[in-house]
Each structure stands twice: as C-alpha cells, then as structure tokens.
Design an enzyme around this catalytic site. Structure first.
Site, PDB file in Angstrom:
ATOM      1  N   LYS A  62       0.882  -1.169   0.000  1.00  0.00           N
ATOM      2  CA  LYS A  62       0.000   0.000   0.000  1.00  0.00           C
ATOM      3  C   LYS A  62       0.918   1.216   0.000  1.00  0.00           C
ATOM      4  CE  LYS A  62      -4.075   1.890   2.358  1.00  0.00           C
ATOM      5  NZ  LYS A  62      -4.900   2.125   1.174  1.00  0.00           N
TER       6      LYS A  62
HETATM    7  N1  PMP Z   1      -7.695  -1.846  -2.836  1.00  0.00           N
HETATM    8  C1  PMP Z   1      -7.152  -0.615  -2.838  1.00  0.00           C
HETATM    9  C2  PMP Z   1      -6.435  -0.137  -4.050  1.00  0.00           C
HETATM   10  C3  PMP Z   1      -7.286   0.206  -1.708  1.00  0.00           C
HETATM   11  O1  PMP Z   1      -6.756   1.435  -1.704  1.00  0.00           O
HETATM   12  C4  PMP Z   1      -7.992  -0.260  -0.574  1.00  0.00           C
HETATM   13  C5  PMP Z   1      -8.162   0.618   0.620  1.00  0.00           C
HETATM   14  N2  PMP Z   1      -7.072   0.503   1.500  1.00  0.00           N
HETATM   15  C6  PMP Z   1      -8.537  -1.549  -0.629  1.00  0.00           C
HETATM   16  C7  PMP Z   1      -8.361  -2.312  -1.778  1.00  0.00           C
HETATM   17  C8  PMP Z   1      -9.260  -2.116   0.545  1.00  0.00           C
HETATM   18  O2  PMP Z   1      -8.353  -2.445   1.579  1.00  0.00           O
HETATM   19  P1  PMP Z   1      -8.764  -2.395   3.101  1.00  0.00           P
HETATM   20  O3  PMP Z   1      -9.971  -3.247   3.255  1.00  0.00           O
HETATM   21  O4  PMP Z   1      -7.584  -2.959   3.824  1.00  0.00           O
HETATM   22  O5  PMP Z   1      -9.045  -0.979   3.442  1.00  0.00           O
END
Ligand code: PMP
Length: 320
Positions: A161
C-alpha cells in the site's frame, strides 16, 4: 473540502499541533512516490472507541515498507500506541479514520541518493463518517470498467500500500467520476477483474462468494479478509479466483469492500443492472454481520477490536 483539523498529529514520536505536522518541498516521497500508508477505522462501540484490526493494519504497513526497503524507525508496538494516542489525544469518542504514513523524507536529492533520506512517520486521526451515505449503503452504487488497467505483475507491487500506487487509483477513479459513475473497476493486463480504485470487489453467483485472488494485482484488503471470514462463518462458500469481466455482468450480487467504503453494494456496472438493481440478500447478511461487529451484534471472536483508553486525553491536556 479540507479534512477537519484535530488538535494533534503524532509525528516522529511525539504529538505536534495539526498545523505543525509539515514536511519540506524537497522530501523524497513528494518527488518519487516513496511513501507507504494505512487507512484504519475506529468505531464507537457499546464498550467505547475501538480501532478495527489495528495489528493487521500495522503489519501491512511494515510489509509495504519491507517491499520498498523503507526502514521504519519505530516498532509495530510503537505504531500501535501512536494510533491509540492519535485518537485519545484528540478525544475522538465518536470513532475516527486513522492515517499512518511512513515516507522517505528530506535529505539528498535523487531517486536513490548516496545517503538514504531519513524516514518520517506520522499518524493523523480525524472524524470521518460514512464514506457513502445510508442510501448508497442500502441501494448500491453505479460503477464502470475502467479503460485504465491495474499495474502489471512485477511492475509496481499491488500488495504494497504505497503512495505511488495511488496514481493508478487516481486515473481509475477520476475517469469513472468524469463519466458519472461512483467508481471504476480495473482489469489486469491479462484482462481479468482486479479491483476498484480504492476497494476490493466481491460478487455472488449461484450462492457462492467470489473475489479476485491476490495474484490479480489487488491489495490484500483487510475488509476483504474480514468479509471472507464472516461469510465462511455463515456457511457460505468463498472462492479467491480469476474473475472474467463478463462474469460481473452476470453476477446475482456485487459489492465493494474497503476501510473507507466498508461494505457497499454495487447495483450496476457499465449501465448493466446487477441482480435486482439493489442490495441483494447475501450482501445484506454480510453488511449485518460486518456492522454488527461495531454495534455489538456480531461477537468479536477474532480479537479484531482494539479498545482505546480515552484517559490518554487527560494526560496530554495536562502535559501542555
Ligand atoms: N484496494 C485498494 C487499491 C485500496 O486502496 C484499498 C483501501 N485501503 C482496498 C483495496 C481495501 O483495503 P482495506 O480493506 O484494507 O481498506
């Protein structure tokens, strides 16, 4: 609209006033995208404010940093404590959105300078209600397939991320919004379904829950993992698999998951109606179980809720 300022941001080990948490214009991350971050929600539960899956988010932050060889100069325990402090110091009793970020800061200029720039770490927290309204939560959103593909494998790692990945997300979401959709869904360079600009994607077909596997350039979402566990608990079959584009059009139900969107139904894609064009029964059950975690209706068997001691607030107030 700028985000509402809270009194303090945790910055490199201490709380500083919101407006003092600034960086130099020549910070490495600003030029080369070298930041890793998290988005975490804290909910006001019947037992007080609790951070949802804090340890898992912190772990992912360190994993993102590991991929990019960014040395976070704090331990996971210290980051967890910083997150709790960002909530208690700002008296965020109604819940909050937390944004931990670690990045290559201000030092020598250059993509890989001779001397590593210092790594700065911050955790901000502010009150952030539902990303989509109550209506979208019940009725669903309209989405499209993006003309932008997700990063190919072995280019920019989707499992990190990292700030730079959000250039891809910006292209996907900006295009979708320009065309009048709530969000865009990207395909992989091999043409399989990947994910939304900032959300993972699930579909229901013949009673089975399907989601693109991590090999399809998706972020390994923590809400995605939560939903998979809740669904399996309900006795639903869950498959992480390859999803061809046309399967989306034929889905009985479809929904997004993510920290910001939580669990949001999708009612149409490329103007093709999904199922009955509103939240379906499986999505409804999953939403109930998910929101039930914070409202006390779903038992937290996994230790996902990290309760915050709000007494920290008083300590900060008297220290200043
Ligand atoms: N995909 C992307 C590209 C994201 O930015 C996010 C948000 N963090 C998610 C999926 C979902 O991840 P999470 O459930 O950990 O927030």
């Amino acid at each position: 609209m700028p985000i509402p300022a809270t009194p303090y941001i945790w910055f490199n080990g201490k709380l500083v006033p919101w407006e003092k948490a600034t960086v130099h214009v020549l910070a490495h991350a600003l030029h080369y995208g070298s930041s890793v971050f998290e988005g975490i929600r804290a909910y006001a539960t019947p037992q007080g404010v609790a951070i949802f899956r804090l340890a898992d988010h912190t772990r992912r932050l360190f994993e993102s940093a590991k991929i990019y060889r960014i040395q976070i100069p704090f331990s996971a325990d210290e980051i967890n404590a910083a997150c709790r402090e960002a909530i208690s110091a700002n008296s965020l009793r109604n819940g909050a959105y937390l944004r931990p970020v670690a990045f290559r800061g201000y030092g020598e200029m250059g993509v890989v300078p001779k001397h590593e720039p210092p790594v700065d770490v911050a955790v901000a927290a502010w009150e952030w209600g539902r990303y989509l309204g109550k209506e979208e939560e019940a009725e669903g959103v309209d989405v499209c397939i993006s003309s932008w593909q997700r990063m190919a494998p072995n280019t920019l790692p989707a499992m990190a991320k990292a700030g730079g990945n959000y250039l891809s997300s910006q292209l996907i979401s900006m295009e979708a919004k320009r065309l009048g959709f709530a969000e865009g869904i990207a395909l992989t360079t091999a043409g399989m379904v990947s994910e939304g600009g900032g959300e993972n994607l699930f579909l229901v077909k013949d009673g089975v829950l399907l989601t693109p596997a991590v090999a399809h350039s998706v972020l390994s979402g923590i809400t995605r993992n939560t939903v998979m566990q809740l669904a399996r608990d309900m006795g639903l079959e869950v498959r992480e698999t390859a999803v061809p584009r046309e399967l989306l059009y034929l889905a009985d139900e479809m929904f997004f998951t993510g920290t910001a969107v939580e669990v949001t139904p999708i009612r149409s894609i490329d103007r093709i109606t999904i199922g009955d064009g509103r939240r379906g029964p499986v999505t409804d059950k999953i939403q109930q179980a998910f929101f039930g975690l914070f409202e006390g209706r779903t038992k937290d068997r996994w230790g996902w809720l990290d309760h915050v001691d709000m007494a920290g607030t008083a300590r900060v107030a008297t220290a200043r």
